[in-house]
Each structure stands twice: as structure tokens, then as C-alpha cells.
Design an enzyme around this catalytic site. Structure first.
Site, PDB file in Angstrom:
ATOM      1  N   GLY A  45       0.778  -1.247   0.000  1.00 21.95           N
ATOM      2  CA  GLY A  45       0.000   0.000   0.000  1.00 21.95           C
ATOM      3  C   GLY A  45       0.800   1.283   0.000  1.00 21.95           C
ATOM      4  N   GLU A 103       3.586   4.507   6.119  1.00 26.93           N
ATOM      5  CA  GLU A 103       2.372   3.688   5.944  1.00 26.93           C
ATOM      6  C   GLU A 103       1.388   4.399   5.035  1.00 26.93           C
ATOM      7  OE1 GLU A 103       0.791   1.135   5.902  1.00 26.93           O
ATOM      8  OE2 GLU A 103       0.793  -0.047   7.733  1.00 26.93           O
ATOM      9  N   ASP A 104       0.593   3.620   4.324  1.00 28.27           N
ATOM     10  CA  ASP A 104      -0.474   4.231   3.532  1.00 28.27           C
ATOM     11  C   ASP A 104      -1.596   4.727   4.432  1.00 28.27           C
ATOM     12  OD1 ASP A 104      -1.231   1.628   4.251  1.00 28.27           O
ATOM     13  OD2 ASP A 104      -1.982   1.078   2.273  1.00 28.27           O
ATOM     14  N   ASP A 107      -5.518   2.069  10.267  1.00 29.26           N
ATOM     15  CA  ASP A 107      -6.942   1.760  10.453  1.00 29.26           C
ATOM     16  C   ASP A 107      -7.136   1.324  11.922  1.00 29.26           C
ATOM     17  OD1 ASP A 107      -9.600   1.161   9.790  1.00 29.26           O
ATOM     18  OD2 ASP A 107      -9.111  -0.816   9.047  1.00 29.26           O
ATOM     19  N   GLY A 109      -4.873  -0.023  13.744  1.00 30.89           N
ATOM     20  CA  GLY A 109      -3.615   0.229  14.448  1.00 30.89           C
ATOM     21  C   GLY A 109      -2.799  -1.033  14.703  1.00 30.89           C
ATOM     22  N   LEU A 112       0.635  -1.224  12.539  1.00 32.10           N
ATOM     23  CA  LEU A 112       1.670  -0.267  12.915  1.00 32.10           C
ATOM     24  C   LEU A 112       2.238  -0.589  14.298  1.00 32.10           C
ATOM     25  CD1 LEU A 112       3.049   2.124  11.674  1.00 32.10           C
ATOM     26  CD2 LEU A 112       1.364   3.630  12.739  1.00 32.10           C
ATOM     27  N   ASP A 162      -5.670  -0.149  -2.136  1.00 34.14           N
ATOM     28  CA  ASP A 162      -6.412  -1.025  -3.039  1.00 34.14           C
ATOM     29  C   ASP A 162      -7.699  -1.551  -2.439  1.00 34.14           C
ATOM     30  OD1 ASP A 162      -4.982  -2.700  -1.112  1.00 34.14           O
ATOM     31  OD2 ASP A 162      -5.715  -4.377  -2.310  1.00 34.14           O
ATOM     32  N   ARG A 168      -5.079   0.965  -7.015  1.00 32.32           N
ATOM     33  CA  ARG A 168      -3.878   1.577  -6.415  1.00 32.32           C
ATOM     34  C   ARG A 168      -3.341   2.766  -7.202  1.00 32.32           C
ATOM     35  NH1 ARG A 168      -1.922  -1.978  -2.423  1.00 32.32           N
ATOM     36  NH2 ARG A 168      -2.201  -4.192  -2.837  1.00 32.32           N
TER      37      ARG A 168
HETATM   38  P1  IMP Z   1      -4.590  -1.796  10.489  1.00 34.23           P
HETATM   39  O1  IMP Z   1      -3.694  -2.868  11.002  1.00 34.23           O
HETATM   40  O2  IMP Z   1      -6.058  -2.128  10.713  1.00 34.23           O
HETATM   41  O3  IMP Z   1      -4.271  -0.421  10.993  1.00 34.23           O
HETATM   42  O4  IMP Z   1      -4.469  -1.868   8.939  1.00 34.23           O
HETATM   43  C1  IMP Z   1      -3.679  -1.108   8.222  1.00 34.23           C
HETATM   44  C2  IMP Z   1      -3.575  -1.633   6.802  1.00 34.23           C
HETATM   45  O5  IMP Z   1      -4.830  -2.062   6.277  1.00 34.23           O
HETATM   46  C3  IMP Z   1      -3.146  -0.513   5.912  1.00 34.23           C
HETATM   47  O6  IMP Z   1      -1.752  -0.441   5.816  1.00 34.23           O
HETATM   48  C4  IMP Z   1      -3.816  -0.860   4.601  1.00 34.23           C
HETATM   49  O7  IMP Z   1      -2.959  -1.684   3.834  1.00 34.23           O
HETATM   50  C5  IMP Z   1      -5.054  -1.606   4.963  1.00 34.23           C
HETATM   51  N1  IMP Z   1      -6.252  -0.726   4.945  1.00 34.23           N
HETATM   52  C6  IMP Z   1      -6.921  -0.232   6.007  1.00 34.23           C
HETATM   53  N2  IMP Z   1      -7.946   0.541   5.637  1.00 34.23           N
HETATM   54  C7  IMP Z   1      -7.916   0.566   4.276  1.00 34.23           C
HETATM   55  C8  IMP Z   1      -8.738   1.211   3.263  1.00 34.23           C
HETATM   56  O8  IMP Z   1      -9.683   1.964   3.538  1.00 34.23           O
HETATM   57  N3  IMP Z   1      -8.389   0.972   1.974  1.00 34.23           N
HETATM   58  C9  IMP Z   1      -7.345   0.174   1.614  1.00 34.23           C
HETATM   59  N4  IMP Z   1      -6.550  -0.439   2.518  1.00 34.23           N
HETATM   60  C10 IMP Z   1      -6.835  -0.253   3.838  1.00 34.23           C
HETATM   61 MG    MG Z   2      -0.625  -1.076   4.406  1.00 38.89          MG
END
Ligand code: IMP
Ligand code: MG
Length: 181
Positions: A45, A103-104, A107, A109, A112, A162, A168
Site C-alpha cells: 500500500g 504507511e499508507d 486503520d 492500528g 503499525l 487497493d 492503487r
Molecule cells: P490496520 O492494522 O487495521 O491499521 O491496517 C492497516 C492496513 O490495512 C493498511 O496499511 C492498509 O494496507 C489496509 N487498509 C486499512 N484501511 C484501508 C482502506 O480503507 N483501503 C485500503 N486499505 C486499507
Molecule cells: Mg498497508
């Protein structure tokens, strides 16, 4: 999700993204006070944000090293598995270095938080984090994001993000609306 079941709406225009990336680079450079750091992008991402940010950092006067990790957390779906794994590791030894995680989007967390722990365990002296996007309302783990481009809600695509590997390359950040019928 098939193309015909999906509608997208522009949330953040390309020009605004470019402007914000330049601002973030300046803030980041100020925060490092001349110290060296390695920018570590989370694949896939973050690859586009990383490329844009790397050039913006250069413009802001910093020539940093880059490296990449790949995490699996979503495994094709849109809900975090809460159990991220490293599927592609760093090339370089980062012990004793400062790292900027790129990071992209943050969400829940979980990703990260996991990556920060992993880097500290590898001997990184300080971990800072930049995310192009953040969804604070979705957070399940308290993780400090030092620099955030934009706060968003809903499922987004573009600028590297994506839906099932599609979307993307869109230079805008778009929000995805799923049509039920
Ligand atoms: P987390 O572990 O839930 O914080 O997820 C983070 C990862 O989920 C990000 O680095 C993205 O790759 C993916 N992600 C979370 N939300 C989205 C979204 O709205 N669109 C696309 N990818 C997402
Ligand atoms: Mg990601």
C-alpha cells in the site's frame, strides 16, 4: 468486489495530496534535526506514498535511505486479522538506526503497533511513523502516529491503496461505495 458493484467518489484531489506530502516532508525534516534515518515503507500500500515522500524529503534537504517490509494482515478482505505477520523482511540491518515507518493508512492500528515492536526488537533506536491517511474512529490499538496526511472515514482507494489489489494507481484518494443490488 466486482467493478460493476463498486462506485467511487473523489475524497482528496491529487493536487491536495501532492501539497500535503510536501508539507509532511518539511515537518519530518524539522523533527530529525539533521540526524540520519532510514525510511521503511510497508508494502504494498505505501509504495506510491513512499516514492512521493522520498522525493519531497529530497526537496526538503534530506537524502535518506529506504527499505521495505511487507505485512499480511488483511489477507484479501477488508477486516484486520489482528495478527499481522512479516511476509517480506528488511534487507538492511537497522540496529542502532533511527527509522521512519511510512504507511499508507492506519486503520485499527494493529499493523503499525506490530511493526513498531518488531523494529524496536531489531535494535532501532527511535521509531517515528508517518501515514498518508488515518481513520482514528476505527482504532483498536492506541498507536502514536507522528505525522498524518489526512483523516478519513470509510473504505478508500488510490495513492497506493487497493480493494482486492485494484485501484492503487488512482492519483486521487477516493472513497468506495458498495452498491448492494
Ligand atoms: P490496520 O492494522 O487495521 O491499521 O491496517 C492497516 C492496513 O490495512 C493498511 O496499511 C492498509 O494496507 C489496509 N487498509 C486499512 N484501511 C484501508 C482502506 O480503507 N483501503 C485500503 N486499505 C486499507
Ligand atoms: Mg498497508
Amino acid at each position: 468486489m466486482k467493478e460493476n458493484e463498486k462506485r467511487t467518489e473523489i475524497l482528496i484531489e491529487r493536487a491536495r495530496v501532492e501539497q500535503r506530502v510536501a508539507e509532511l516532508a518539511v515537518e519530518i525534516v524539522e523533527g530529525y534535526e539533521g540526524k540520519d534515518f532510514v525510511a521503511v515503507a510497508v508494502l504494498k500500500g505505501a509504495y506510491i506514498f513512499m516514492a512521493d515522500l522520498h522525493r519531497a524529503l529530497w526537496d526538503a534537504g534530506v537524502d535518506c535511505e529506504v527499505d521495505f517490509v511487507e505485512l499480511s494482515s488483511y489477507e484479501g478482505g477488508t477486516e484486520s486479522s489482528k495478527n499481522p505477520r512479516i511476509t517480506r523482511d528488511l534487507d538492511r540491518d537497522v540496529a542502532g538506526k533511527e527509522v521512519l515507518v511510512v504507511e499508507d493508512i492506519v486503520d485499527t492500528g494493529w499493523s503499525l503497533d506490530f511493526l513498531e515492536r518488531y523494529l524496536i526488537q531489531k535494535g532501532v533506536t527511535r521509531v517515528k511513523k508517518v501515514a498518508l491517511l488515518s481513520k482514528p474512529s476505527r482504532r483498536e490499538i492506541e498507536v502514536k502516529v507522528d505525522y498524518v496526511g489526512f483523516e478519513v472515514e470509510g473504505w478508500v482507494e488510490g495513492c497506493g491503496l487497493d480493494t482486492d489489489q485494484k485501484g492503487r494507481g488512482n492519483p486521487n484518494v477516493v472513497v468506495v461505495k458498495v452498491i448492494d443490488e
